[in-house]
Design an enzyme around this catalytic site. Structure first.
Site, PDB file in Angstrom:
ATOM      1  N   CYS A  19     -83.148  87.907  26.040  1.00 46.72           N
ATOM      2  CA  CYS A  19     -81.811  87.318  26.144  1.00 46.72           C
ATOM      3  C   CYS A  19     -81.891  85.904  25.576  1.00 46.72           C
ATOM      4  O   CYS A  19     -82.772  85.625  24.764  1.00 46.72           O
ATOM      5  CB  CYS A  19     -81.301  87.348  27.590  1.00 46.72           C
ATOM      6  SG  CYS A  19     -82.162  86.255  28.735  1.00 46.72           S
ATOM      7  N   ARG A  25     -80.460  87.400  32.484  1.00 40.44           N
ATOM      8  CA  ARG A  25     -80.425  88.825  32.142  1.00 40.44           C
ATOM      9  C   ARG A  25     -81.798  89.440  31.913  1.00 40.44           C
ATOM     10  O   ARG A  25     -82.130  90.474  32.509  1.00 40.44           O
ATOM     11  CB  ARG A  25     -79.555  89.049  30.893  1.00 40.44           C
ATOM     12  CG  ARG A  25     -78.093  88.789  31.134  1.00 40.44           C
ATOM     13  CD  ARG A  25     -77.311  88.838  29.855  1.00 40.44           C
ATOM     14  NE  ARG A  25     -77.611  87.664  29.024  1.00 40.44           N
ATOM     15  CZ  ARG A  25     -77.089  87.438  27.836  1.00 40.44           C
ATOM     16  NH1 ARG A  25     -76.269  88.320  27.309  1.00 40.44           N
ATOM     17  NH2 ARG A  25     -77.377  86.351  27.164  1.00 40.44           N
ATOM     18  N   ASP A 140     -73.328  87.787  29.515  1.00 44.35           N
ATOM     19  CA  ASP A 140     -74.141  86.705  30.051  1.00 44.35           C
ATOM     20  C   ASP A 140     -73.482  86.172  31.325  1.00 44.35           C
ATOM     21  O   ASP A 140     -72.362  85.672  31.288  1.00 44.35           O
ATOM     22  CB  ASP A 140     -74.261  85.589  29.011  1.00 44.35           C
ATOM     23  CG  ASP A 140     -75.284  84.534  29.382  1.00 44.35           C
ATOM     24  OD1 ASP A 140     -75.810  84.569  30.519  1.00 44.35           O
ATOM     25  OD2 ASP A 140     -75.555  83.676  28.527  1.00 44.35           O
TER      26      ASP A 140
END
Length: 173
Positions: A19, A25, A140
């Site tokens: 990420c 994440r 996100d």
């Protein structure tokens, strides 16, 4: 990677999740995948995560730690890692949260083994046209509240369950 390739491996299958900052994440994906892999018949699996814009050594965000804890996972010891060629070379398969992460992995030479996680989980990694990368990105949660992190965790859990099912079934590229 087909089933016979998985079965004939002399070392663990290495999965890398990518990420941006490696604090939300991809660390959540890492702990979920580790638990799911332990409960699967894939054999040995090593799981790591990195970020395209990470600073080495940053802990997971407090919200990600709490989301993982609610599901029986721990991110207490997580420290971020900057994505590098070393991580690309280490991994057998690389799964990114969004298209910009995939582009960075490709720029570092890992394109042949890198996939957008959401597209791969749905078996759409080779599709063009109707499915856009944005449709399969993992949103996100950075800066969001507890509910946003919970939704991200559940999305990752869904995608990772499907991903491991594909790997077990030998339907992965």
């Amino acid at each position: 990677m087909n089933r016979s390739e998985l079965d004939s491996r002399s070392r663990p299958l290495r999965l890398l999740f990518v990420c941006s900052g490696n604090t939300c994440r991809s660390p959540m994906a890492q702990v979920i995948a580790q638990v799911l892999a332990e409960d699967s018949d894939l054999g040995q699996v090593e799981v790591r995560s990195a970020g395209t814009h990470a600073r080495d050594g940053t802990p997971a965000s407090e919200e990600a730690v709490r989301a993982a804890r609610r599901h029986g996972h721990s991110l207490e010891d997580h420290r971020s890692a900057q994505l590098s060629r070393r991580w690309i070379d280490w991994a057998d398969l690389i799964f990114t949260m969004g298209p910009s992460h995939l582009e960075r992995v490709r720029a570092l030479g890992g394109g042949e083994k890198a996939f957008l996680l959401g597209a791969f989980a749905r078996g759409e990694e080779g599709e063009e046209g109707g499915v856009t990368a944005r449709d399969r990105s993992v949103p996100d949660p950075f800066g969001g509240d507890e509910q946003v992190y919970e939704e991200t965790f559940l999305t990752l859990e869904e995608y990772l369950t499907a991903l491991l099912d594909r790997l077990k079934g030998g339907t992965a590229p």
